[in-house]
Design a protein around this motif. Sequence first.
Motif, PDB file in Angstrom:
ATOM      1  N   LEU A  28       0.851  -1.196   0.000  1.00 40.53           N
ATOM      2  CA  LEU A  28       0.000   0.000   0.000  1.00 40.53           C
ATOM      3  C   LEU A  28       0.879   1.236   0.000  1.00 40.53           C
ATOM      4  O   LEU A  28       1.942   1.231   0.649  1.00 40.53           O
ATOM      5  CB  LEU A  28      -0.863   0.042   1.264  1.00 40.53           C
ATOM      6  N   VAL A  29       0.462   2.274  -0.692  1.00 45.62           N
ATOM      7  CA  VAL A  29       1.148   3.557  -0.579  1.00 45.62           C
ATOM      8  C   VAL A  29       0.809   4.098   0.813  1.00 45.62           C
ATOM      9  O   VAL A  29      -0.367   4.159   1.196  1.00 45.62           O
ATOM     10  CB  VAL A  29       0.677   4.530  -1.686  1.00 45.62           C
ATOM     11  N   GLU A  30       1.859   4.440   1.563  1.00 43.86           N
ATOM     12  CA  GLU A  30       1.619   4.849   2.950  1.00 43.86           C
ATOM     13  C   GLU A  30       0.958   6.223   3.050  1.00 43.86           C
ATOM     14  O   GLU A  30       1.119   7.047   2.169  1.00 43.86           O
ATOM     15  CB  GLU A  30       2.950   4.862   3.711  1.00 43.86           C
ATOM     16  N   GLY A  31       0.208   6.414   4.131  1.00 43.15           N
ATOM     17  CA  GLY A  31      -0.360   7.727   4.438  1.00 43.15           C
ATOM     18  C   GLY A  31      -1.630   8.057   3.677  1.00 43.15           C
ATOM     19  O   GLY A  31      -2.164   9.144   3.824  1.00 43.15           O
ATOM     20  N   GLN A  32      -2.147   7.153   2.860  1.00 44.84           N
ATOM     21  CA  GLN A  32      -3.373   7.480   2.121  1.00 44.84           C
ATOM     22  C   GLN A  32      -4.597   7.318   3.030  1.00 44.84           C
ATOM     23  O   GLN A  32      -4.656   6.421   3.872  1.00 44.84           O
ATOM     24  CB  GLN A  32      -3.530   6.595   0.885  1.00 44.84           C
ATOM     25  N   GLU A  33      -5.566   8.197   2.847  1.00 48.28           N
ATOM     26  CA  GLU A  33      -6.807   8.091   3.609  1.00 48.28           C
ATOM     27  C   GLU A  33      -7.867   7.492   2.689  1.00 48.28           C
ATOM     28  O   GLU A  33      -8.134   8.048   1.619  1.00 48.28           O
ATOM     29  CB  GLU A  33      -7.232   9.488   4.070  1.00 48.28           C
ATOM     30  N   LEU A  34      -8.439   6.364   3.070  1.00 52.04           N
ATOM     31  CA  LEU A  34      -9.419   5.711   2.202  1.00 52.04           C
ATOM     32  C   LEU A  34     -10.755   6.429   2.296  1.00 52.04           C
ATOM     33  O   LEU A  34     -11.143   6.904   3.365  1.00 52.04           O
ATOM     34  CB  LEU A  34      -9.594   4.248   2.601  1.00 52.04           C
ATOM     35  N   SER A  35     -11.469   6.488   1.160  1.00 50.32           N
ATOM     36  CA  SER A  35     -12.819   7.056   1.225  1.00 50.32           C
ATOM     37  C   SER A  35     -13.814   6.027   0.697  1.00 50.32           C
ATOM     38  O   SER A  35     -13.450   5.141  -0.092  1.00 50.32           O
ATOM     39  CB  SER A  35     -12.903   8.359   0.431  1.00 50.32           C
ATOM     40  N   PHE A  36     -15.072   6.150   1.164  1.00 53.36           N
ATOM     41  CA  PHE A  36     -16.108   5.161   0.847  1.00 53.36           C
ATOM     42  C   PHE A  36     -17.355   5.881   0.351  1.00 53.36           C
ATOM     43  O   PHE A  36     -17.714   6.941   0.865  1.00 53.36           O
ATOM     44  CB  PHE A  36     -16.432   4.331   2.109  1.00 53.36           C
ATOM     45  N   HIS A  37     -18.022   5.294  -0.642  1.00 54.30           N
ATOM     46  CA  HIS A  37     -19.247   5.880  -1.192  1.00 54.30           C
ATOM     47  C   HIS A  37     -20.301   5.944  -0.082  1.00 54.30           C
ATOM     48  O   HIS A  37     -20.449   4.997   0.696  1.00 54.30           O
ATOM     49  CB  HIS A  37     -19.737   4.990  -2.352  1.00 54.30           C
ATOM     50  N   ALA A  38     -21.027   7.073  -0.015  1.00 48.15           N
ATOM     51  CA  ALA A  38     -21.983   7.278   1.079  1.00 48.15           C
ATOM     52  C   ALA A  38     -23.278   6.516   0.828  1.00 48.15           C
ATOM     53  O   ALA A  38     -24.282   7.079   0.380  1.00 48.15           O
ATOM     54  CB  ALA A  38     -22.254   8.770   1.257  1.00 48.15           C
ATOM     55  N   ASN A  39     -23.249   5.219   1.084  1.00 52.99           N
ATOM     56  CA  ASN A  39     -24.475   4.411   1.010  1.00 52.99           C
ATOM     57  C   ASN A  39     -24.361   3.311   2.061  1.00 52.99           C
ATOM     58  O   ASN A  39     -23.268   3.047   2.580  1.00 52.99           O
ATOM     59  CB  ASN A  39     -24.659   3.829  -0.401  1.00 52.99           C
ATOM     60  N   ILE A  40     -25.495   2.663   2.374  1.00 45.68           N
ATOM     61  CA  ILE A  40     -25.449   1.694   3.477  1.00 45.68           C
ATOM     62  C   ILE A  40     -25.051   0.282   3.036  1.00 45.68           C
ATOM     63  O   ILE A  40     -24.619  -0.517   3.850  1.00 45.68           O
ATOM     64  CB  ILE A  40     -26.804   1.595   4.230  1.00 45.68           C
ATOM     65  N   SER A  41     -25.197  -0.063   1.769  1.00 47.82           N
ATOM     66  CA  SER A  41     -25.110  -1.483   1.400  1.00 47.82           C
ATOM     67  C   SER A  41     -23.936  -1.914   0.534  1.00 47.82           C
ATOM     68  O   SER A  41     -23.777  -3.116   0.306  1.00 47.82           O
ATOM     69  CB  SER A  41     -26.408  -1.923   0.713  1.00 47.82           C
ATOM     70  N   PHE A  42     -23.144  -0.991   0.042  1.00 45.88           N
ATOM     71  CA  PHE A  42     -22.027  -1.406  -0.815  1.00 45.88           C
ATOM     72  C   PHE A  42     -20.777  -0.691  -0.330  1.00 45.88           C
ATOM     73  O   PHE A  42     -20.716   0.533  -0.360  1.00 45.88           O
ATOM     74  CB  PHE A  42     -22.337  -1.092  -2.287  1.00 45.88           C
ATOM     75  N   ARG A  43     -19.800  -1.488   0.125  1.00 51.15           N
ATOM     76  CA  ARG A  43     -18.662  -0.845   0.783  1.00 51.15           C
ATOM     77  C   ARG A  43     -17.330  -1.417   0.308  1.00 51.15           C
ATOM     78  O   ARG A  43     -17.088  -2.622   0.346  1.00 51.15           O
ATOM     79  CB  ARG A  43     -18.766  -1.037   2.295  1.00 51.15           C
ATOM     80  N   GLY A  44     -16.488  -0.513  -0.125  1.00 53.89           N
ATOM     81  CA  GLY A  44     -15.124  -0.851  -0.505  1.00 53.89           C
ATOM     82  C   GLY A  44     -14.417   0.455  -0.794  1.00 53.89           C
ATOM     83  O   GLY A  44     -15.072   1.495  -0.988  1.00 53.89           O
ATOM     84  N   PRO A  45     -13.082   0.452  -0.827  1.00 52.04           N
ATOM     85  CA  PRO A  45     -12.377   1.724  -1.049  1.00 52.04           C
ATOM     86  C   PRO A  45     -12.682   2.302  -2.427  1.00 52.04           C
ATOM     87  O   PRO A  45     -12.780   1.568  -3.405  1.00 52.04           O
ATOM     88  CB  PRO A  45     -10.898   1.338  -0.927  1.00 52.04           C
ATOM     89  N   GLN A  46     -12.831   3.629  -2.482  1.00 57.55           N
ATOM     90  CA  GLN A  46     -13.068   4.306  -3.772  1.00 57.55           C
ATOM     91  C   GLN A  46     -11.776   4.418  -4.576  1.00 57.55           C
ATOM     92  O   GLN A  46     -11.803   4.578  -5.782  1.00 57.55           O
ATOM     93  CB  GLN A  46     -13.642   5.709  -3.532  1.00 57.55           C
ATOM     94  N   ALA A  47     -10.658   4.361  -3.871  1.00 57.51           N
ATOM     95  CA  ALA A  47      -9.343   4.335  -4.528  1.00 57.51           C
ATOM     96  C   ALA A  47      -8.416   3.580  -3.587  1.00 57.51           C
ATOM     97  O   ALA A  47      -8.582   3.656  -2.363  1.00 57.51           O
ATOM     98  CB  ALA A  47      -8.829   5.752  -4.764  1.00 57.51           C
ATOM     99  N   LEU A  48      -7.487   2.818  -4.140  1.00 58.77           N
ATOM    100  CA  LEU A  48      -6.527   2.080  -3.305  1.00 58.77           C
ATOM    101  C   LEU A  48      -5.171   2.176  -3.997  1.00 58.77           C
ATOM    102  O   LEU A  48      -4.918   1.490  -4.987  1.00 58.77           O
ATOM    103  CB  LEU A  48      -6.963   0.607  -3.170  1.00 58.77           C
TER     104      LEU A  48
END
Length: 416
Positions: A390-410
């Motif tokens: 992983l590239v260090e120091g990255q902050e993961l973001s997630f789509h604002a919904n209740i049922s589908f979750r995974g990083p928007q960028a990795l």
Amino acid sequence: MTINEHATCPVHADFDPLSPAFLADPFAVLNSIPRETPVFYAPSIDYYVVTGYADIEAVFLDPETYSAAPAQLPLAQLVPEAMQILLGGGHKPQPSMVSLDPPAHTRLRSPTARAFTPRRVAEMEPRIRRTVDQLLDAIDPSAPFDLVSTLTFPLPATIIFSFVGIPERDWLQLKEWCGHRAALAWGRPTPGEQVHHAKNMAAYRSYLRDLVASKVNARGDDFASALLEIHDEDPEALTHEEIGSILYSLTFAGHETTNYLIGNVVRRLLEDPAHWNVVVSDPGLIPGAVLETLRHDPSVPVWRRVTKRPVTLGGVDLPEGAKLFLWLAASGRDASVFPEPDKFDVQRTNATKTLAFGKGIHYCLGAALGKLEAQIALEILMRRFPRLRLVEGQELSFHANISFRGPQALWVRATP
Ligand code: HEM
């Protein structure tokens, strides 16, 4: 977490699955909730939240008591204009099989299962391998790259759209419509956004209707054509409109779920490179790593039901019409089923018990395909980039919904 006693049901007044804190780390929220309240009411969404493995399993296995009707219902109350656009576009409150109860559910599930044969899934394997290789060929491994935009997002879209028989020129448009669908049904859009999403969903439905019509006289070796053959046997048993509805299920369900699954697997393996290294040195552990991710950090963390009669669940008396927020991600952290549940362990022996694909009559039809895609992606990624980090120091973001979750960028790099 504030708790108030409300009749016999605990109330967690500040539980909000769309708050920035929850989206960033739902497991921190889960761990702040006392274990003695496995079912509680959340006023922020007007749902009863169910966290225990046994309770969620019991709900899935009892369609007589628990209806699937709210599975795709917009979480937020829709403004009349958005509702009119949806209904005018042929959209229904229960738009496809995952939110229907028997017998309407069976009517759609049976032909889908017939056309979604293990042979058809197995035949996808060479295409999955080819697609992963092509996507990774396009990467410059001397610089950091975002694994989501380069691999995890395009792979499942390519696979499911070609499986269904969508012409390649329309894939980008389909992907965009899927984003509108996720935001409208599982997010909290403003009235203006609702109207915008609704227009796009009406266009999505209308596209699928036209696709079915266009395939009537131009069949291919694809899933949509296989459904049309079933229609030919008995046109009343499966109408063209229903075929459109099945395609509406698959084009969405086969896409974001798997995108996020692959992102979550790679994220969890690389968070502690020791996990990654163990699997690189023994690729036989890849299926276990995928299953463990589904237990530990599922790409579909929440699914919904509603009670059809008064019932007691998790010690709480629920009225008829109680909307249930089945927190699948919490069920994977239930220590009575999974010892040391917060530990990510690719060699866990009972990760197969995960409820990440549901259970019972609605059990995910694409489970085998989704797992196959994730396994092949991981296998080829590990072979080509065994020292991925992983590239260090990255902050993961997630789509604002209740049922589908995974990083928007990795962001990853191929060499340490
Ligand atoms: C890989 C990650 C995936 C996850 C975590 C996942 C999860 C789920 C869940 C939780 C349900 C609801 C189960 C219930 O209500 O009991 C479901 C249903 C469904 N899934 Fe998946 N899914 C995945 C991939 C796929 C794929 C790749 C496809 C299609 C190719 C697919 C097609 C479906 C369909 C058609 C249903 C509705 C079944 C029914 O109502 O009878 N899923 N999935």
